[in-house]
Scaffold this active site. Structure first.
Site, PDB file in Angstrom:
ATOM      1  N   GLY A  88      -3.384  -0.814  -7.793  1.00 43.67           N
ATOM      2  CA  GLY A  88      -3.862  -0.637  -6.413  1.00 43.67           C
ATOM      3  C   GLY A  88      -3.018   0.372  -5.655  1.00 43.67           C
ATOM      4  O   GLY A  88      -1.952   0.794  -6.115  1.00 43.67           O
ATOM      5  N   GLY A  90      -0.401   1.519  -3.710  1.00 45.92           N
ATOM      6  CA  GLY A  90       0.871   0.947  -3.306  1.00 45.92           C
ATOM      7  C   GLY A  90       1.556   1.769  -2.232  1.00 45.92           C
ATOM      8  O   GLY A  90       2.457   1.291  -1.545  1.00 45.92           O
ATOM      9  N   ARG A  91       1.140   3.017  -2.124  1.00 43.28           N
ATOM     10  CA  ARG A  91       1.746   3.838  -1.063  1.00 43.28           C
ATOM     11  C   ARG A  91       0.734   4.844  -0.523  1.00 43.28           C
ATOM     12  O   ARG A  91       1.087   5.925  -0.060  1.00 43.28           O
ATOM     13  CB  ARG A  91       2.956   4.567  -1.594  1.00 43.28           C
ATOM     14  CG  ARG A  91       2.632   5.402  -2.808  1.00 43.28           C
ATOM     15  CD  ARG A  91       3.697   6.389  -2.974  1.00 43.28           C
ATOM     16  NE  ARG A  91       3.584   7.007  -4.286  1.00 43.28           N
ATOM     17  CZ  ARG A  91       4.295   8.026  -4.629  1.00 43.28           C
ATOM     18  NH1 ARG A  91       5.150   8.536  -3.810  1.00 43.28           N
ATOM     19  NH2 ARG A  91       4.147   8.554  -5.833  1.00 43.28           N
ATOM     20  N   ASP A 123       8.445   1.041  -2.001  1.00 44.53           N
ATOM     21  CA  ASP A 123       8.626   1.083  -0.542  1.00 44.53           C
ATOM     22  C   ASP A 123       7.414   1.668   0.187  1.00 44.53           C
ATOM     23  O   ASP A 123       7.412   1.745   1.415  1.00 44.53           O
ATOM     24  CB  ASP A 123       9.890   1.890  -0.192  1.00 44.53           C
ATOM     25  CG  ASP A 123       9.825   3.315  -0.707  1.00 44.53           C
ATOM     26  OD1 ASP A 123       8.792   3.689  -1.324  1.00 44.53           O
ATOM     27  OD2 ASP A 123      10.802   4.065  -0.506  1.00 44.53           O
ATOM     28  N   ARG A 174      -4.358  13.442   1.808  1.00 49.64           N
ATOM     29  CA  ARG A 174      -5.102  13.869   0.619  1.00 49.64           C
ATOM     30  C   ARG A 174      -6.592  13.700   0.861  1.00 49.64           C
ATOM     31  O   ARG A 174      -7.026  12.729   1.468  1.00 49.64           O
ATOM     32  CB  ARG A 174      -4.647  13.020  -0.563  1.00 49.64           C
ATOM     33  CG  ARG A 174      -5.334  13.349  -1.862  1.00 49.64           C
ATOM     34  CD  ARG A 174      -4.544  12.841  -3.043  1.00 49.64           C
ATOM     35  NE  ARG A 174      -4.584  11.388  -3.154  1.00 49.64           N
ATOM     36  CZ  ARG A 174      -3.957  10.710  -4.131  1.00 49.64           C
ATOM     37  NH1 ARG A 174      -3.251  11.352  -5.044  1.00 49.64           N
ATOM     38  NH2 ARG A 174      -4.037   9.408  -4.194  1.00 49.64           N
ATOM     39  N   ASP A 250      -5.612   4.747 -14.410  1.00 51.00           N
ATOM     40  CA  ASP A 250      -5.652   4.656 -12.947  1.00 51.00           C
ATOM     41  C   ASP A 250      -5.485   6.025 -12.302  1.00 51.00           C
ATOM     42  O   ASP A 250      -5.637   6.160 -11.091  1.00 51.00           O
ATOM     43  CB  ASP A 250      -4.571   3.695 -12.425  1.00 51.00           C
ATOM     44  CG  ASP A 250      -3.190   4.018 -12.961  1.00 51.00           C
ATOM     45  OD1 ASP A 250      -3.028   4.056 -14.184  1.00 51.00           O
ATOM     46  OD2 ASP A 250      -2.280   4.247 -12.145  1.00 51.00           O
ATOM     47  N   ASN A 251      -5.194   7.035 -13.102  1.00 47.71           N
ATOM     48  CA  ASN A 251      -5.056   8.380 -12.567  1.00 47.71           C
ATOM     49  C   ASN A 251      -6.196   9.281 -13.027  1.00 47.71           C
ATOM     50  O   ASN A 251      -6.076  10.498 -13.017  1.00 47.71           O
ATOM     51  CB  ASN A 251      -3.712   8.985 -12.988  1.00 47.71           C
ATOM     52  CG  ASN A 251      -2.548   8.267 -12.326  1.00 47.71           C
ATOM     53  OD1 ASN A 251      -2.700   7.689 -11.251  1.00 47.71           O
ATOM     54  ND2 ASN A 251      -1.391   8.302 -12.965  1.00 47.71           N
ATOM     55  N   ASP A 260      -3.607  12.844  -8.840  1.00 49.11           N
ATOM     56  CA  ASP A 260      -2.262  12.357  -9.087  1.00 49.11           C
ATOM     57  C   ASP A 260      -1.350  13.457  -9.623  1.00 49.11           C
ATOM     58  O   ASP A 260      -1.238  13.659 -10.823  1.00 49.11           O
ATOM     59  CB  ASP A 260      -2.235  11.134 -10.014  1.00 49.11           C
ATOM     60  CG  ASP A 260      -1.004  10.294  -9.722  1.00 49.11           C
ATOM     61  OD1 ASP A 260       0.098  10.871  -9.688  1.00 49.11           O
ATOM     62  OD2 ASP A 260      -1.131   9.084  -9.486  1.00 49.11           O
TER      63      ASP A 260
HETATM   64  P1  AMP Z   1       1.517   6.620 -10.060  1.00 46.46           P
HETATM   65  O1  AMP Z   1       2.515   6.680 -11.171  1.00 46.46           O
HETATM   66  O2  AMP Z   1       1.836   7.505  -8.901  1.00 46.46           O
HETATM   67  O3  AMP Z   1       0.119   6.795 -10.543  1.00 46.46           O
HETATM   68  O4  AMP Z   1       1.630   5.141  -9.453  1.00 46.46           O
HETATM   69  C1  AMP Z   1       1.377   3.988 -10.206  1.00 46.46           C
HETATM   70  C2  AMP Z   1       1.312   2.779  -9.294  1.00 46.46           C
HETATM   71  O5  AMP Z   1       2.551   2.593  -8.606  1.00 46.46           O
HETATM   72  C3  AMP Z   1       0.248   2.865  -8.216  1.00 46.46           C
HETATM   73  O6  AMP Z   1      -0.273   1.582  -8.012  1.00 46.46           O
HETATM   74  C4  AMP Z   1       1.038   3.336  -7.016  1.00 46.46           C
HETATM   75  O7  AMP Z   1       0.419   2.978  -5.802  1.00 46.46           O
HETATM   76  C5  AMP Z   1       2.351   2.590  -7.198  1.00 46.46           C
HETATM   77  N1  AMP Z   1       3.483   3.274  -6.546  1.00 46.46           N
HETATM   78  C6  AMP Z   1       4.043   4.445  -6.901  1.00 46.46           C
HETATM   79  N2  AMP Z   1       5.049   4.760  -6.071  1.00 46.46           N
HETATM   80  C7  AMP Z   1       5.141   3.779  -5.150  1.00 46.46           C
HETATM   81  C8  AMP Z   1       5.991   3.529  -4.018  1.00 46.46           C
HETATM   82  N3  AMP Z   1       6.967   4.357  -3.670  1.00 46.46           N
HETATM   83  N4  AMP Z   1       5.755   2.397  -3.311  1.00 46.46           N
HETATM   84  C9  AMP Z   1       4.784   1.537  -3.655  1.00 46.46           C
HETATM   85  N5  AMP Z   1       3.973   1.723  -4.697  1.00 46.46           N
HETATM   86  C10 AMP Z   1       4.133   2.825  -5.450  1.00 46.46           C
HETATM   87 MG    MG Z   2      -1.587   7.079  -9.493  1.00 41.86          MG
END
Ligand code: AMP
Ligand code: MG
Length: 496
Positions: A88, A90-91, A123, A174, A250-251, A260
């Site tokens: 989901g 997360g940021r 965070d 974005r 998820d990407n 992403d």
């Molecule tokens: P990503 O590697 O950017 O595709 O992120 C994978 C997952 O980690 C996704 O659910 C993001 O929303 C979550 N995520 C990445 N960075 C953060 C962050 N700094 N705070 C909270 N969630 C994060």
């Molecule tokens: Mg992602």
């Protein structure tokens, strides 16, 4: 037009279990780094209003504009092959959707705007370096003509984020056709929530594929559409030397856009085994593996859709298999079709694929820079103005220049069969072989200047250059150059 923005939020009208409603967290002292004015205009937004204090408050998540229905979307995903049932946003927080001047519906999302129920241990914040990186790389991809999410704005937050070191915080706005991913379908499939799956599929059909919605078997047509868009997208990546770096399910966007921009990077010296991401130790997402991984991800999507494809499971699996079976042919057509264009060929002949593959093999064996080789070929066309100096310029990219000579014999023979004159051929080749890509060493310099010295000059310069990648731009010629040593050893990190 002024703020409020003309929102129409179709995702927010989906059932509650698709997302968590959550507002951005107010940041201390936002400052606009850059607004993408042409994109704002395209979206039907008023660039002046967005650049005014009230607009910056919105772009920084300090003020939720009227009509927005902020939410964090739920999704799942395979990360490096391991299934995670709950990921989901997360940021990232979706403010809402707008329908642009072109009639296209687009998501407007803040990335780095504070925690959500999906943040796990994160965070919810983003650091300035990765925000500028995503802005620049996504806009560069767009200018290259490759489907991608876009960057509407970057703001600094005036707050610090703690990573390995303390860094300035930032938020990226974005824009995407949607943020629905393969992992969004997996989220419902993993829960056995067939009703949710069907609701999502119907939403996707209406939003991205009205033609498929009218097909005899809409869900199969939906899958076929995603397969086709991904096959074409990955082919386009390969044509410009792009390595996504974290092709988790998820990407991978259902809309077929590059999404992403964490650890992605462009090749310098051509080597299909190149993987820049520090966490990709086994090269799962290496340049040359991307088609295979795209198919792997699409197979996960096909599996998720099985309950919608037929009444009984065996029939559903057969449908899924058939839909996914289109990938190889569609990828090859797109990939070799594009390579033909890069070599100045407008007709198709047997042997063209071998001709292109032989060049790539010689490049790999001789450490030739990917972008420079193809760009310099444009001038090395027999009969073109460049003459012998242009031929020398390509040869010089190969450790053993005679490897180029051997290949070029076949190329010249093949070009002799082509219609059109040399000048037209050079011109057509320059329109598909970029002079400028976001070179890793330049991107790093840009980030260092912004983060260490609050100097956004290099960011602005790179943006100017990279939004016209197919033009020569003589005053920026040094930005077309390859780094010392072919860029080997470069490392990227996920933008957390
Ligand atoms: P990503 O590697 O950017 O595709 O992120 C994978 C997952 O980690 C996704 O659910 C993001 O929303 C979550 N995520 C990445 N960075 C953060 C962050 N700094 N705070 C909270 N969630 C994060
Ligand atoms: Mg992602």
């Amino acid at each position: 037009m002024t703020l409020p923005l003309p929102f129409d939020n179709s995702y927010a009208r989906l059932p509650d279990r698709f997302y968590a409603r959550v507002a951005p967290t107010a940041v201390e002292a936002p400052r606009l780094v850059r607004l993408n004015r042409p994109l704002a205009h395209e979206l039907g937004l008023d660039p002046d209003a967005l650049e005014a204090p009230g607009g910056i408050e919105v772009l920084a998540g300090r003020r939720v504009p009227e009509g927005a229905e902020p939410l964090a979307a739920a999704y799942a995903g395979h990360q490096f092959g391991q299934f995670v049932p709950q990921l989901g946003d997360g940021r990232a927080i979706l403010l809402g959707e707008v329908v642009g001047r072109d009639g296209r519906r687009r998501d407007i999302q803040l990335k780095g705007s504070g925690p959500t129920p999906f943040s796990r241990r994160g965070d919810g914040r983003a650091a300035l370096g990765p925000v500028l990186r995503e802005y620049l790389l996504s806009e560069s991809m767009h200018a290259l003509g490759i489907p991608t999410t876009r960057a509407l704005a970057a703001v600094t937050t005036g707050e610090r984020v703690i990573r390995e070191t303390v860094l300035p915080g930032a938020i990226l706005t974005r824009v995407a056709s949607s943020h629905i991913r393969v992992g969004t379908f997996q989220f419902f499939a993993a829960r056995g929530d067939v009703e949710g799956l069907r609701t999502l599929a119907d939403h996707v059909l209406a939003r991205h594929d009205p033609e498929a919605a009218a097909a005899e078997q809409p869900y199969r047509a939906l899958l076929e559409g995603v397969v086709r868009r991904q096959a074409e997208l990955v082919a386009r990546w390969l044509h410009v030397g792009f390595i996504h770096g974290v092709m988790n399910t998820d990407n991978m966007s259902i809309a077929g856009e590059t999404i992403d921009y964490g650890p992605c990077a462009f090749l310098d010296a051509y080597d299909p085994a190149t993987a820049f991401s520090s966490i990709d130790r086994h090269g799962r997402y290496a340049y040359g593996n991307q088609p295979r991984i795209a198919l792997w991800n699409l197979t996960r999507l096909a599996e998720a859709l099985v309950p919608l494809l037929a009444e009984d499971e065996a029939a559903g699996v057969a449908q899924a298999e058939a839909a996914r079976g289109g990938f190889a042919g569609q990828f090859e057509t797109a990939y070799f079709g594009g390579l033909r264009g890069k070599l100045g060929l407008t007709t198709a002949r047997d042997g063209d694929a071998e001709l292109a593959s032989d060049l790539l093999k010689a490049m790999a064996e001789n450490g030739a820079d990917f972008t420079l080789t193809f760009r310099r070929l444009c001038e090395a066309v027999p009969g073109a103005e460049g003459g012998p100096a242009a031929v020398e310029a390509v040869r010089g990219l190969f450790i053993d220049p005679t490897a180029y000579d051997r290949w070029a014999e076949g190329w010249h023979r093949r070009l002799a069969d082509e219609p059109g004159d040399a000048a037209a051929r050079s011109r057509a080749m320059r329109a598909v072989n970029p002079a400028y890509i976001p070179r890793n060493h330049r991107v790093e310099e840009m980030i260092e200047a912004a983060v260490e010295r609050q100097d956004f000059g290099p960011f602005e310069t790179l943006l100017t250059i990279l939004t016209r990648p197919y033009e020569d731009q003589p005053r920026f010629a040094r930005y077309a150059e390859a780094p010392e040593g072919g860029g080997r050893g470069y490392r990227t990190f996920c933008g957390t």
